[in-house]
Design a protein around this motif. Structure first.
Motif, PDB file in Angstrom:
ATOM      1  N   LEU A 178       0.704  -1.334  -0.088  1.00  0.00           N
ATOM      2  CA  LEU A 178       0.013   0.086   0.020  1.00  0.00           C
ATOM      3  C   LEU A 178       0.848   1.239   0.066  1.00  0.00           C
ATOM      4  O   LEU A 178       0.280   2.230  -0.345  1.00  0.00           O
ATOM      5  CB  LEU A 178      -0.998   0.090   1.387  1.00  0.00           C
ATOM      6  CG  LEU A 178      -2.009  -0.927   1.221  1.00  0.00           C
ATOM      7  CD1 LEU A 178      -2.920  -0.991   2.519  1.00  0.00           C
ATOM      8  CD2 LEU A 178      -2.676  -1.044  -0.090  1.00  0.00           C
ATOM      9  N   PHE A 179       1.966   1.251   0.212  1.00  0.00           N
ATOM     10  CA  PHE A 179       2.993   2.377   0.332  1.00  0.00           C
ATOM     11  C   PHE A 179       3.750   2.479  -1.072  1.00  0.00           C
ATOM     12  O   PHE A 179       4.029   3.684  -1.364  1.00  0.00           O
ATOM     13  CB  PHE A 179       4.070   2.340   1.241  1.00  0.00           C
ATOM     14  CG  PHE A 179       3.415   2.403   2.927  1.00  0.00           C
ATOM     15  CD1 PHE A 179       3.012   3.594   3.333  1.00  0.00           C
ATOM     16  CD2 PHE A 179       3.123   1.117   3.385  1.00  0.00           C
ATOM     17  CE1 PHE A 179       2.330   3.539   4.641  1.00  0.00           C
ATOM     18  CE2 PHE A 179       2.593   1.238   4.588  1.00  0.00           C
ATOM     19  CZ  PHE A 179       2.119   2.592   5.332  1.00  0.00           C
ATOM     20  N   TYR A 180       3.805   1.470  -1.743  1.00  0.00           N
ATOM     21  CA  TYR A 180       4.523   1.848  -3.253  1.00  0.00           C
ATOM     22  C   TYR A 180       3.768   0.714  -3.941  1.00  0.00           C
ATOM     23  O   TYR A 180       3.464  -0.165  -4.140  1.00  0.00           O
ATOM     24  CB  TYR A 180       5.857   1.101  -3.012  1.00  0.00           C
ATOM     25  CG  TYR A 180       6.997   1.289  -2.098  1.00  0.00           C
ATOM     26  CD1 TYR A 180       7.933   2.285  -2.372  1.00  0.00           C
ATOM     27  CD2 TYR A 180       6.796   1.150  -0.770  1.00  0.00           C
ATOM     28  CE1 TYR A 180       8.657   2.869  -1.346  1.00  0.00           C
ATOM     29  CE2 TYR A 180       7.676   1.383   0.226  1.00  0.00           C
ATOM     30  CZ  TYR A 180       8.609   2.419   0.030  1.00  0.00           C
ATOM     31  OH  TYR A 180       9.274   2.862   1.053  1.00  0.00           O
ATOM     32  N   PRO A 181       3.293   1.599  -5.273  1.00  0.00           N
ATOM     33  CA  PRO A 181       3.566   2.992  -5.390  1.00  0.00           C
ATOM     34  C   PRO A 181       2.616   3.823  -4.434  1.00  0.00           C
ATOM     35  O   PRO A 181       1.474   3.246  -3.942  1.00  0.00           O
ATOM     36  CB  PRO A 181       3.326   3.271  -6.897  1.00  0.00           C
ATOM     37  CG  PRO A 181       2.137   2.225  -7.344  1.00  0.00           C
ATOM     38  CD  PRO A 181       2.650   1.078  -6.456  1.00  0.00           C
ATOM     39  N   GLY A 182       3.160   5.233  -4.405  1.00  0.00           N
ATOM     40  CA  GLY A 182       2.222   5.974  -3.448  1.00  0.00           C
ATOM     41  C   GLY A 182       3.010   6.769  -2.515  1.00  0.00           C
ATOM     42  O   GLY A 182       4.250   7.025  -2.743  1.00  0.00           O
ATOM     43  N   THR A 183       2.647   7.431  -1.520  1.00  0.00           N
ATOM     44  CA  THR A 183       3.085   8.213  -0.455  1.00  0.00           C
ATOM     45  C   THR A 183       4.067   7.203   0.412  1.00  0.00           C
ATOM     46  O   THR A 183       3.213   6.442   1.133  1.00  0.00           O
ATOM     47  CB  THR A 183       2.335   9.062   0.195  1.00  0.00           C
ATOM     48  OG1 THR A 183       1.501  10.020  -0.754  1.00  0.00           O
ATOM     49  CG2 THR A 183       3.032  10.169   1.194  1.00  0.00           C
ATOM     50  N   HIS A 184       5.296   7.308   0.629  1.00  0.00           N
ATOM     51  CA  HIS A 184       6.153   6.472   1.326  1.00  0.00           C
ATOM     52  C   HIS A 184       7.292   7.329   1.819  1.00  0.00           C
ATOM     53  O   HIS A 184       7.351   8.375   1.626  1.00  0.00           O
ATOM     54  CB  HIS A 184       6.254   5.232   0.417  1.00  0.00           C
ATOM     55  CG  HIS A 184       6.985   5.733  -0.716  1.00  0.00           C
ATOM     56  ND1 HIS A 184       8.600   6.163  -0.681  1.00  0.00           N
ATOM     57  CD2 HIS A 184       6.742   5.571  -2.083  1.00  0.00           C
ATOM     58  CE1 HIS A 184       8.926   6.138  -2.155  1.00  0.00           C
ATOM     59  NE2 HIS A 184       7.974   6.038  -2.787  1.00  0.00           N
ATOM     60  N   LEU A 185       8.035   6.450   2.702  1.00  0.00           N
ATOM     61  CA  LEU A 185       9.161   6.986   3.296  1.00  0.00           C
ATOM     62  C   LEU A 185      10.072   7.408   2.256  1.00  0.00           C
ATOM     63  O   LEU A 185      10.392   6.858   0.933  1.00  0.00           O
ATOM     64  CB  LEU A 185       9.950   5.949   3.943  1.00  0.00           C
ATOM     65  CG  LEU A 185      11.337   6.250   4.490  1.00  0.00           C
ATOM     66  CD1 LEU A 185      11.237   7.320   5.842  1.00  0.00           C
ATOM     67  CD2 LEU A 185      11.954   5.038   5.080  1.00  0.00           C
ATOM     68  N   SER A 186      10.960   8.765   2.140  1.00  0.00           N
ATOM     69  CA  SER A 186      11.750   8.972   1.360  1.00  0.00           C
ATOM     70  C   SER A 186      13.078   9.918   2.036  1.00  0.00           C
ATOM     71  O   SER A 186      12.885  10.408   3.104  1.00  0.00           O
ATOM     72  CB  SER A 186      11.083  10.301   0.418  1.00  0.00           C
ATOM     73  OG  SER A 186      10.716  11.350   0.859  1.00  0.00           O
ATOM     74  N   ALA A 187      13.734  10.290   1.060  1.00  0.00           N
ATOM     75  CA  ALA A 187      15.162  11.133   1.473  1.00  0.00           C
ATOM     76  C   ALA A 187      14.804  12.325   2.344  1.00  0.00           C
ATOM     77  O   ALA A 187      15.465  12.924   3.008  1.00  0.00           O
ATOM     78  CB  ALA A 187      15.963  10.920   0.362  1.00  0.00           C
ATOM     79  N   SER A 188      13.721  12.932   1.488  1.00  0.00           N
ATOM     80  CA  SER A 188      13.367  14.247   2.154  1.00  0.00           C
ATOM     81  C   SER A 188      12.513  14.531   3.624  1.00  0.00           C
ATOM     82  O   SER A 188      12.278  15.254   4.086  1.00  0.00           O
ATOM     83  CB  SER A 188      12.486  14.835   1.031  1.00  0.00           C
ATOM     84  OG  SER A 188      11.274  14.165   1.043  1.00  0.00           O
ATOM     85  N   ASP A 189      12.130  13.298   4.194  1.00  0.00           N
ATOM     86  CA  ASP A 189      11.690  13.267   5.398  1.00  0.00           C
ATOM     87  C   ASP A 189      12.329  13.630   6.576  1.00  0.00           C
ATOM     88  O   ASP A 189      11.800  13.849   7.778  1.00  0.00           O
ATOM     89  CB  ASP A 189      11.077  11.897   5.635  1.00  0.00           C
ATOM     90  CG  ASP A 189       9.939  11.657   4.792  1.00  0.00           C
ATOM     91  OD1 ASP A 189       9.267  12.647   4.145  1.00  0.00           O
ATOM     92  OD2 ASP A 189       9.619  10.407   4.406  1.00  0.00           O
ATOM     93  N   ALA A 190      13.743  13.604   6.595  1.00  0.00           N
ATOM     94  CA  ALA A 190      14.699  14.186   7.476  1.00  0.00           C
ATOM     95  C   ALA A 190      15.861  14.591   6.984  1.00  0.00           C
ATOM     96  O   ALA A 190      16.264  14.047   5.753  1.00  0.00           O
ATOM     97  CB  ALA A 190      14.934  12.967   8.550  1.00  0.00           C
ATOM     98  N   GLU A 191      16.778  15.156   7.457  1.00  0.00           N
ATOM     99  CA  GLU A 191      17.988  15.523   6.913  1.00  0.00           C
ATOM    100  C   GLU A 191      18.913  14.298   6.553  1.00  0.00           C
ATOM    101  O   GLU A 191      19.722  14.427   5.455  1.00  0.00           O
ATOM    102  CB  GLU A 191      18.979  16.169   8.068  1.00  0.00           C
ATOM    103  CG  GLU A 191      18.315  17.658   8.227  1.00  0.00           C
ATOM    104  CD  GLU A 191      19.183  18.595   9.331  1.00  0.00           C
ATOM    105  OE1 GLU A 191      20.279  18.190   9.290  1.00  0.00           O
ATOM    106  OE2 GLU A 191      18.921  19.697   9.575  1.00  0.00           O
ATOM    107  N   PHE A 192      18.906  13.122   7.134  1.00  0.00           N
ATOM    108  CA  PHE A 192      19.336  11.965   6.873  1.00  0.00           C
ATOM    109  C   PHE A 192      18.759  10.654   7.178  1.00  0.00           C
ATOM    110  O   PHE A 192      17.796  10.669   8.103  1.00  0.00           O
ATOM    111  CB  PHE A 192      20.919  11.780   7.459  1.00  0.00           C
ATOM    112  CG  PHE A 192      21.482  10.420   7.227  1.00  0.00           C
ATOM    113  CD1 PHE A 192      22.283  10.382   5.709  1.00  0.00           C
ATOM    114  CD2 PHE A 192      21.290   9.486   7.908  1.00  0.00           C
ATOM    115  CE1 PHE A 192      22.605   9.269   5.713  1.00  0.00           C
ATOM    116  CE2 PHE A 192      22.048   8.180   7.745  1.00  0.00           C
ATOM    117  CZ  PHE A 192      22.804   8.200   6.416  1.00  0.00           C
ATOM    118  N   VAL A 193      18.379  10.043   6.013  1.00  0.00           N
ATOM    119  CA  VAL A 193      17.184   8.749   6.104  1.00  0.00           C
ATOM    120  C   VAL A 193      18.084   7.595   5.771  1.00  0.00           C
ATOM    121  O   VAL A 193      18.539   7.713   4.463  1.00  0.00           O
ATOM    122  CB  VAL A 193      16.116   8.917   5.423  1.00  0.00           C
ATOM    123  CG1 VAL A 193      15.150   7.690   5.321  1.00  0.00           C
ATOM    124  CG2 VAL A 193      15.315  10.086   5.679  1.00  0.00           C
TER     125      VAL A 193
END
Length: 340
Positions: A178-193
């Motif tokens: 349900l997260f892929y495709p779609g809205t999911h964790l990405s590199a922009s969610d924190a300064e470092f992921v």
């Protein structure tokens, strides 16, 4: 008729809101020396948590987010907590969202996560206003917890219009369905992921999704030492590779083992197997001590049971049959766990 079909479609896509009681979510502060030593607080009682004598606001603080069908009694939380309790430089807070992460994955847990994320982000922002140092704050999440961490990161950035941003999110085989495709964790969610993939395309994320993505043993099933899948969904057997991500993380947190999870940059697993690594990039370490200045995809091999890390030996491909404990099941080394 068309309206009914549309509503049913939204439900099947996991987009329909369910009646979630967000007040069931709790903060658990583990202070040791055992996992039985902990204090529990409602999310709305964050001020009491911040004033707890066992919370040292001068230290780094980790918020751990468990996965689907889990609660504080499962093996993963005990293993993670015991690893952090060995350290003297970190506060560990676990979010118990067990009642919300229960039930049907699509109809209950997924929409509950979507509702919990924004509310928890509001609480964290208040905690940052009342003494919790965002510069020393780190979220670690397994499976659905990894995706919840992404929601928190996005919400905190959005609600502060970019003034505040989480420093680090570490996602342990973040959930795929349900997260892929779609809205999911990405590199922009924190300064470092940083992301550890151990069951890609099945329970775990299928593609690179962070600032730095680690692919131990290729990132797919079967991880060394795991039994052949029987495809009985959510069984111990079926979840073995998915769970390896938190086993790897706990070992990296603990000071018990001197050898680390050395990894090297490569474009893909087949390149790693042929020793075609990215030039001029030295090995880095996967897990707790991962440097937050790196980016890209990193590969390594692990042993089939504890200790999993192989150090520099893990950066050069060998036949999996030659790996320590490869023919043994994880259940031979670790107590059985009832959920993922």
């Amino acid at each position: 008729m068309h309206k009914a079909i549309k509503n049913k479609s939204r439900l099947l896509c996991g987009l329909k809101n369910s009646k979630a009681d967000l007040t069931t979510a709790k903060f658990i502060l583990y202070y040791g020396p055992t996992v039985a030593d902990s204090d529990i607080y409602d999310l709305t009682d964050f001020q009491s948590l911040l004033e707890d004598e066992h919370l040292d606001l001068g230290k780094n603080t980790v918020l751990y987010l468990h996965g689907y069908l889990e609660d504080p009694d499962v093996e993963s939380i005990h293993v993670i907590a015991e690893a952090y309790l060995e350290r003297k430089d970190t506060n560990l807070i676990v979010l118990d969202w067990g009642e919300l992460a229960d039930g049907n994955y699509m109809f209950d847990a997924f929409p509950n996560l979507k509702q919990l994320g924004p509310e928890l982000a509001k609480v964290l922002l208040k905690m940052f206003d009342h003494g919790l140092d965002i510069e020393k704050f780190h979220i670690v999440g397994h499976s659905m917890g990894g995706q919840l961490a992404g929601v928190l990161g996005r919400e905190i950035t959005k609600r502060t219009k970019g003034v505040r941003k989480l420093k680090r999110i570490s996602a342990l085989d973040p959930a795929f369905p349900l997260f892929y495709p779609g809205t999911h964790l990405s590199a922009s969610d924190a300064e470092f992921v940083d992301v550890i993939h151990t069951d890609a395309w099945l329970y775990g994320a299928p593609t690179s999704t962070g600032t730095a993505d680690f692919w131990p043993n290729g990132g797919y099933s079967l991880q060394p030492g795991c039994p052949k899948r029987n495809y009985k969904m959510l069984s111990d057997n079926d979840l073995s590779s998915h769970r390896r991500s938190w086993w790897f993380w706990a070992e990296s947190v603990s000071d018990r083992y001197p050898i680390g999870f050395d990894a090297v940059p490569a474009k893909k697993w087949s390149d790693f197997k042929q020793n075609k690594i990215v030039e001029n990039c030295p090995p880095v370490v996967m897990g707790h001590h991962c440097p937050t200045t790196i980016h890209g995809d990193f590969y390594l091999q692990t042993n089939g049971h504890t200790p999993f890390a192989r150090g520099k030996e893990g950066t050069v491909y060998v036949d999996p049959k030659d790996l320590l404990g490869n023919t043994r099941s994880i259940t031979c080394d670790c107590p059985s766990e009832k959920t993922n």
